[in-house]
Motif scaffolding. Structure first.
Motif, PDB file in Angstrom:
ATOM      1  N   TRP A  39       0.869  -1.183   0.000  1.00 11.54           N
ATOM      2  CA  TRP A  39       0.000   0.000   0.000  1.00 11.54           C
ATOM      3  C   TRP A  39       0.905   1.232   0.000  1.00 11.54           C
ATOM      4  O   TRP A  39       1.896   1.288   0.741  1.00 11.54           O
ATOM      5  CB  TRP A  39      -0.890   0.043   1.233  1.00 11.54           C
ATOM      6  N   PHE A  40       0.549   2.183  -0.839  1.00 15.09           N
ATOM      7  CA  PHE A  40       1.215   3.472  -0.810  1.00 15.09           C
ATOM      8  C   PHE A  40       0.155   4.556  -0.952  1.00 15.09           C
ATOM      9  O   PHE A  40      -0.984   4.280  -1.304  1.00 15.09           O
ATOM     10  CB  PHE A  40       2.305   3.578  -1.885  1.00 15.09           C
ATOM     11  N   ARG A  41       0.524   5.785  -0.677  1.00 16.88           N
ATOM     12  CA  ARG A  41      -0.447   6.880  -0.761  1.00 16.88           C
ATOM     13  C   ARG A  41       0.195   8.093  -1.411  1.00 16.88           C
ATOM     14  O   ARG A  41       1.428   8.222  -1.456  1.00 16.88           O
ATOM     15  CB  ARG A  41      -0.978   7.239   0.614  1.00 16.88           C
ATOM     16  N   GLN A  42      -0.658   8.935  -1.910  1.00 17.49           N
ATOM     17  CA  GLN A  42      -0.193  10.191  -2.486  1.00 17.49           C
ATOM     18  C   GLN A  42      -1.159  11.286  -2.088  1.00 17.49           C
ATOM     19  O   GLN A  42      -2.341  11.263  -2.465  1.00 17.49           O
ATOM     20  CB  GLN A  42      -0.066  10.106  -4.004  1.00 17.49           C
ATOM     21  N   ALA A  43      -0.645  12.227  -1.319  1.00 16.80           N
ATOM     22  CA  ALA A  43      -1.438  13.376  -0.904  1.00 16.80           C
ATOM     23  C   ALA A  43      -1.310  14.468  -1.965  1.00 16.80           C
ATOM     24  O   ALA A  43      -0.334  14.495  -2.717  1.00 16.80           O
ATOM     25  CB  ALA A  43      -0.955  13.883   0.448  1.00 16.80           C
ATOM     26  N   LYS A  46       2.055  16.222  -3.115  1.00 21.32           N
ATOM     27  CA  LYS A  46       3.170  15.518  -2.480  1.00 21.32           C
ATOM     28  C   LYS A  46       3.557  14.278  -3.281  1.00 21.32           C
ATOM     29  O   LYS A  46       2.808  13.804  -4.122  1.00 21.32           O
ATOM     30  CB  LYS A  46       2.809  15.128  -1.045  1.00 21.32           C
ATOM     31  N   GLN A  47       4.732  13.770  -2.981  1.00 21.89           N
ATOM     32  CA  GLN A  47       5.199  12.562  -3.645  1.00 21.89           C
ATOM     33  C   GLN A  47       4.531  11.328  -3.061  1.00 21.89           C
ATOM     34  O   GLN A  47       3.984  11.354  -1.957  1.00 21.89           O
ATOM     35  CB  GLN A  47       6.723  12.450  -3.504  1.00 21.89           C
ATOM     36  N   ARG A  48       4.591  10.250  -3.817  1.00 18.63           N
ATOM     37  CA  ARG A  48       4.077   8.985  -3.333  1.00 18.63           C
ATOM     38  C   ARG A  48       4.867   8.539  -2.102  1.00 18.63           C
ATOM     39  O   ARG A  48       6.082   8.747  -2.043  1.00 18.63           O
ATOM     40  CB  ARG A  48       4.191   7.918  -4.420  1.00 18.63           C
ATOM     41  N   GLU A  49       4.159   7.919  -1.188  1.00 20.97           N
ATOM     42  CA  GLU A  49       4.780   7.474   0.060  1.00 20.97           C
ATOM     43  C   GLU A  49       4.426   6.010   0.277  1.00 20.97           C
ATOM     44  O   GLU A  49       3.256   5.666   0.447  1.00 20.97           O
ATOM     45  CB  GLU A  49       4.277   8.332   1.224  1.00 20.97           C
ATOM     46  N   SER A  50       5.446   5.163   0.283  1.00 20.77           N
ATOM     47  CA  SER A  50       5.217   3.749   0.566  1.00 20.77           C
ATOM     48  C   SER A  50       4.854   3.578   2.027  1.00 20.77           C
ATOM     49  O   SER A  50       5.463   4.205   2.908  1.00 20.77           O
ATOM     50  CB  SER A  50       6.487   2.941   0.256  1.00 20.77           C
ATOM     51  N   LEU A  51       3.894   2.717   2.306  1.00 19.05           N
ATOM     52  CA  LEU A  51       3.421   2.526   3.675  1.00 19.05           C
ATOM     53  C   LEU A  51       3.815   1.155   4.221  1.00 19.05           C
ATOM     54  O   LEU A  51       4.645   1.048   5.116  1.00 19.05           O
ATOM     55  CB  LEU A  51       1.914   2.706   3.741  1.00 19.05           C
ATOM     56  N   LEU A  52       3.180   0.127   3.721  1.00 16.99           N
ATOM     57  CA  LEU A  52       3.440  -1.226   4.208  1.00 16.99           C
ATOM     58  C   LEU A  52       3.381  -2.202   3.039  1.00 16.99           C
ATOM     59  O   LEU A  52       2.768  -1.933   2.009  1.00 16.99           O
ATOM     60  CB  LEU A  52       2.404  -1.673   5.259  1.00 16.99           C
ATOM     61  N   ALA A  69       2.071   1.308  14.444  1.00 20.48           N
ATOM     62  CA  ALA A  69       1.155   1.236  15.579  1.00 20.48           C
ATOM     63  C   ALA A  69      -0.227   1.791  15.254  1.00 20.48           C
ATOM     64  O   ALA A  69      -1.134   1.710  16.088  1.00 20.48           O
ATOM     65  CB  ALA A  69       1.706   1.960  16.804  1.00 20.48           C
ATOM     66  N   ARG A  70      -0.412   2.365  14.050  1.00 19.71           N
ATOM     67  CA  ARG A  70      -1.741   2.838  13.650  1.00 19.71           C
ATOM     68  C   ARG A  70      -2.301   2.051  12.468  1.00 19.71           C
ATOM     69  O   ARG A  70      -3.502   1.804  12.388  1.00 19.71           O
ATOM     70  CB  ARG A  70      -1.701   4.322  13.301  1.00 19.71           C
ATOM     71  N   PHE A  71      -1.446   1.694  11.531  1.00 27.82           N
ATOM     72  CA  PHE A  71      -1.880   0.994  10.323  1.00 27.82           C
ATOM     73  C   PHE A  71      -1.394  -0.459  10.368  1.00 27.82           C
ATOM     74  O   PHE A  71      -0.272  -0.736  10.804  1.00 27.82           O
ATOM     75  CB  PHE A  71      -1.305   1.648   9.073  1.00 27.82           C
ATOM     76  N   THR A  72      -2.232  -1.350   9.869  1.00 25.98           N
ATOM     77  CA  THR A  72      -1.881  -2.760   9.790  1.00 25.98           C
ATOM     78  C   THR A  72      -2.253  -3.287   8.415  1.00 25.98           C
ATOM     79  O   THR A  72      -3.290  -2.911   7.871  1.00 25.98           O
ATOM     80  CB  THR A  72      -2.634  -3.576  10.858  1.00 25.98           C
ATOM     81  N   ILE A  73      -1.427  -4.168   7.888  1.00 29.64           N
ATOM     82  CA  ILE A  73      -1.728  -4.804   6.606  1.00 29.64           C
ATOM     83  C   ILE A  73      -2.010  -6.274   6.873  1.00 29.64           C
ATOM     84  O   ILE A  73      -1.291  -6.935   7.628  1.00 29.64           O
ATOM     85  CB  ILE A  73      -0.567  -4.598   5.605  1.00 29.64           C
ATOM     86  N   GLU A  80      -8.434 -13.743  -1.484  1.00 28.29           N
ATOM     87  CA  GLU A  80      -7.603 -13.031  -2.462  1.00 28.29           C
ATOM     88  C   GLU A  80      -7.713 -11.522  -2.269  1.00 28.29           C
ATOM     89  O   GLU A  80      -7.938 -10.761  -3.217  1.00 28.29           O
ATOM     90  CB  GLU A  80      -7.942 -13.435  -3.891  1.00 28.29           C
ATOM     91  N   THR A  81      -7.568 -11.140  -1.030  1.00 28.25           N
ATOM     92  CA  THR A  81      -7.717  -9.736  -0.663  1.00 28.25           C
ATOM     93  C   THR A  81      -6.628  -9.338   0.322  1.00 28.25           C
ATOM     94  O   THR A  81      -6.251 -10.137   1.190  1.00 28.25           O
ATOM     95  CB  THR A  81      -9.099  -9.483  -0.029  1.00 28.25           C
ATOM     96  N   VAL A  82      -6.123  -8.135   0.164  1.00 24.65           N
ATOM     97  CA  VAL A  82      -5.222  -7.538   1.151  1.00 24.65           C
ATOM     98  C   VAL A  82      -5.917  -6.314   1.725  1.00 24.65           C
ATOM     99  O   VAL A  82      -6.461  -5.487   0.986  1.00 24.65           O
ATOM    100  CB  VAL A  82      -3.876  -7.148   0.530  1.00 24.65           C
ATOM    101  N   TYR A  83      -5.893  -6.221   3.042  1.00 29.04           N
ATOM    102  CA  TYR A  83      -6.566  -5.118   3.724  1.00 29.04           C
ATOM    103  C   TYR A  83      -5.532  -4.164   4.332  1.00 29.04           C
ATOM    104  O   TYR A  83      -4.452  -4.589   4.758  1.00 29.04           O
ATOM    105  CB  TYR A  83      -7.446  -5.650   4.861  1.00 29.04           C
ATOM    106  N   LEU A  84      -5.894  -2.913   4.366  1.00 35.51           N
ATOM    107  CA  LEU A  84      -5.124  -1.924   5.105  1.00 35.51           C
ATOM    108  C   LEU A  84      -6.041  -1.385   6.197  1.00 35.51           C
ATOM    109  O   LEU A  84      -6.993  -0.658   5.909  1.00 35.51           O
ATOM    110  CB  LEU A  84      -4.639  -0.788   4.208  1.00 35.51           C
ATOM    111  N   GLN A  85      -5.779  -1.793   7.421  1.00 41.29           N
ATOM    112  CA  GLN A  85      -6.564  -1.327   8.559  1.00 41.29           C
ATOM    113  C   GLN A  85      -5.892  -0.074   9.105  1.00 41.29           C
ATOM    114  O   GLN A  85      -4.729  -0.109   9.509  1.00 41.29           O
ATOM    115  CB  GLN A  85      -6.628  -2.405   9.647  1.00 41.29           C
ATOM    116  N   MET A  86      -6.635   1.008   9.107  1.00 34.88           N
ATOM    117  CA  MET A  86      -6.088   2.290   9.535  1.00 34.88           C
ATOM    118  C   MET A  86      -6.843   2.769  10.762  1.00 34.88           C
ATOM    119  O   MET A  86      -8.062   2.968  10.706  1.00 34.88           O
ATOM    120  CB  MET A  86      -6.198   3.321   8.412  1.00 34.88           C
ATOM    121  N   ASN A  87      -6.143   2.924  11.851  1.00 38.25           N
ATOM    122  CA  ASN A  87      -6.734   3.379  13.108  1.00 38.25           C
ATOM    123  C   ASN A  87      -6.165   4.744  13.488  1.00 38.25           C
ATOM    124  O   ASN A  87      -5.117   5.163  12.993  1.00 38.25           O
ATOM    125  CB  ASN A  87      -6.438   2.371  14.217  1.00 38.25           C
TER     126      ASN A  87
END
Length: 122
Positions: A39-43, A46-52, A69-73, A80-87
């Motif tokens: 998972w990556f994000r782009q605000a 801003k540039q792309r930011e790799s997360l997990l 400690a906030r996001f979990t993959i 056949e799914t990958v989740y990004l749990q964001m707290n």
């Protein structure tokens, strides 16, 4: 060609949680288990930011301290799914979130989706 497809974005308030999903569409979607998924994000502006990243064996790599400690993959090969749990979401987490396939979590991205927008209000 496999195409990642993200879903689950939306508008939430600071402190709330959100779970994003990533599936692979295409003629060989049963190859899901052979891919590492990031998972990556782009605000805006801003540039792309790799997360997990989660490897084929379930090993997790975290690329940025701000989400520790906030996001979990989580990988579910049966679905056949990958989740990004964001707290504990913060306004600075506002971005378009993308998932991408990789050979390993140390290699570059092969394919990525159009993303799903997450907006966190203060």
């Amino acid at each position: 060609q496999l195409q990642p497809v993200e879903s689950g974005g939306g508008l939430v308030q600071a402190g709330e949680s959100l779970r994003l999903s990533c599936v692979l569409s295409g003629p060989s979607s049963n190859a899901f288990k052979w891919y590492s998924i990031s998972w990556f994000r782009q605000a805006p502006g801003k540039q792309r930011e790799s997360l997990l990243c989660v490897g084929t064996n379930g090993e997790i790599t975290t690329y940025v301290d701000s989400v520790k400690a906030r996001f979990t993959i989580v990988r579910d090969n049966a679905k056949e799914t990958v989740y990004l749990q964001m707290n504990s979401l913060k306004p600075e987490d506002t971005a378009v979130y993308h998932c991408a396939t990789q050979a390993t979590c140390s290699s570059g991205w092969d394919h990525w989706g159009k993303g799903t927008l997450v907006t966190v209000s203060s």
